[in-house]
Design an enzyme around this catalytic site. Structure first.
Site, mmCIF file in Angstrom:
data_model
loop_
_atom_site.group_PDB
_atom_site.id
_atom_site.type_symbol
_atom_site.label_atom_id
_atom_site.label_comp_id
_atom_site.label_asym_id
_atom_site.label_seq_id
_atom_site.Cartn_x
_atom_site.Cartn_y
_atom_site.Cartn_z
ATOM 1 N N LYS A 61 32.867 -23.123 -30.611
ATOM 2 C CA LYS A 61 31.501 -22.822 -31.083
ATOM 3 C C LYS A 61 30.883 -21.694 -30.254
ATOM 4 C CE LYS A 61 29.957 -27.030 -30.311
ATOM 5 N NZ LYS A 61 31.162 -27.627 -29.725
ATOM 6 N N ARG A 98 23.280 -32.996 -32.802
ATOM 7 C CA ARG A 98 24.362 -33.732 -32.170
ATOM 8 C C ARG A 98 24.453 -35.171 -32.646
ATOM 9 N NH1 ARG A 98 26.493 -30.126 -28.241
ATOM 10 N NH2 ARG A 98 27.891 -31.322 -26.944
ATOM 11 N N ARG A 117 39.893 -24.015 -19.592
ATOM 12 C CA ARG A 117 38.582 -23.566 -19.100
ATOM 13 C C ARG A 117 38.233 -24.242 -17.782
ATOM 14 N NH1 ARG A 117 33.686 -24.620 -22.915
ATOM 15 N NH2 ARG A 117 34.090 -26.724 -22.206
ATOM 16 N N ARG A 172 33.521 -26.085 -15.059
ATOM 17 C CA ARG A 172 32.297 -26.713 -15.582
ATOM 18 C C ARG A 172 32.305 -28.192 -15.214
ATOM 19 N NH1 ARG A 172 30.649 -25.722 -21.885
ATOM 20 N NH2 ARG A 172 30.445 -27.987 -22.036
ATOM 21 N N ARG A 215 33.332 -37.134 -23.834
ATOM 22 C CA ARG A 215 32.660 -36.201 -24.760
ATOM 23 C C ARG A 215 33.286 -36.271 -26.152
ATOM 24 N NH1 ARG A 215 33.526 -31.010 -21.468
ATOM 25 N NH2 ARG A 215 32.800 -29.877 -23.307
#
Ligand code: AP5
Length: 192
Positions: free
Chosen positions: A13, A88, A127, A133, A144
């Protein structure tokens, strides 16, 4: 063009929104980025959001809606926007519909990026190494993905029922996925 980008964590996204912003000349509004900026700035809201985000849970609907409303009312969003990470859950989808009705900016199209779970996990692991992160740990990523399946997946049906949903295969090179999105949204607008 008022576009909502939907998809699981790691579906691309944020990556595609950056490209769409250049192409469509409308701002990219990511509630994840707005929250991370609040965390980095150490604001009261950021302090509240920090722990929730690191665990992979959703920040409270009220906090996120307030933040989003403030952002959407900025003048650069007058001619449209790309929403990334919102809505969400169904409560957020309903709240967004009301808010956009109020400011006379209804959603033109919702794009769902489809990517299988193995690849999502692989991309986020990549990532995690590069960026670190806080919510990219294996445990938070698992959570998640569960939160996505339980709370966010029904939002896809919300837009399907509104007749504004398009599905895009999110597997391929960045250009391939981008070109698929442009082709999928071209019926809604002159997107060049
Ligand atoms: P948010 O920031 O929205 O994160 P997310 O939905 O988990 O999505 P990601 O950023 O992980 O993935 P993405 O789909 O943007 O993929 P990306 O382009 O980065 O939310 C984070 C947290 O904030 C939430 O858990 C929650 O706590 C809170 N939050 C946010 N919004 C909220 C809301 N509305 N309500 C409540 N809480 C909220 O790509 C991923 C990786 O894959 C990158 O490394 C990228 O380079 C790579 N990649 C992308 N596309 C490709 C491709 N085609 N091929 C190969 N690699 C690719």
């Amino acid at each position: 063009m008022r576009l909502v980008l939907l998809g699981a964590p790691g579906s691309g996204k944020g990556t595609q929104a950056t490209r769409l912003r250049e192409h469509l000349q409308v701002p990219h509004i990511s509630t994840g980025d707005l929250l991370r900026a609040a965390v980095a700035a150490g604001t009261e809201l950021g302090m509240q959001a920090k722990v929730v985000m690191a665990s992979g849970n959703l920040v409270s609907d009220d906090i996120v809606l307030g933040m989003l409303e403030e952002r959407l009312l900025r003048s650069d969003a007058d001619n449209g926007f790309i929403l990334d990470g919102y809505p969400r859950n169904l409560a957020q989808a309903n709240a967004l519909e009301k808010l956009l009705e109020k400011i006379k900016q209804p959603v033109d199209v919702a794009v769902q990026l489809d990517v299988n779970t193995d690849l999502l996990v692989e991309r986020i692991a990549g990532r995690a190494k590069a960026e670190g992160r806080a919510d990219d740990t294996p445990e938070a990523v698992r959570h998640r993905l569960n939160v996505y399946n339980e709370q966010t997946a029904p939002v896809v049906d919300f837009y399907r029922n509104h007749g504004s949903l398009v599905h895009v295969d999110g597997i391929g090179t960045l250009d391939e996925v981008f070109n698929r999105i442009i082709a999928a949204i071209s019926h809604t607008h002159d997107v060049g």
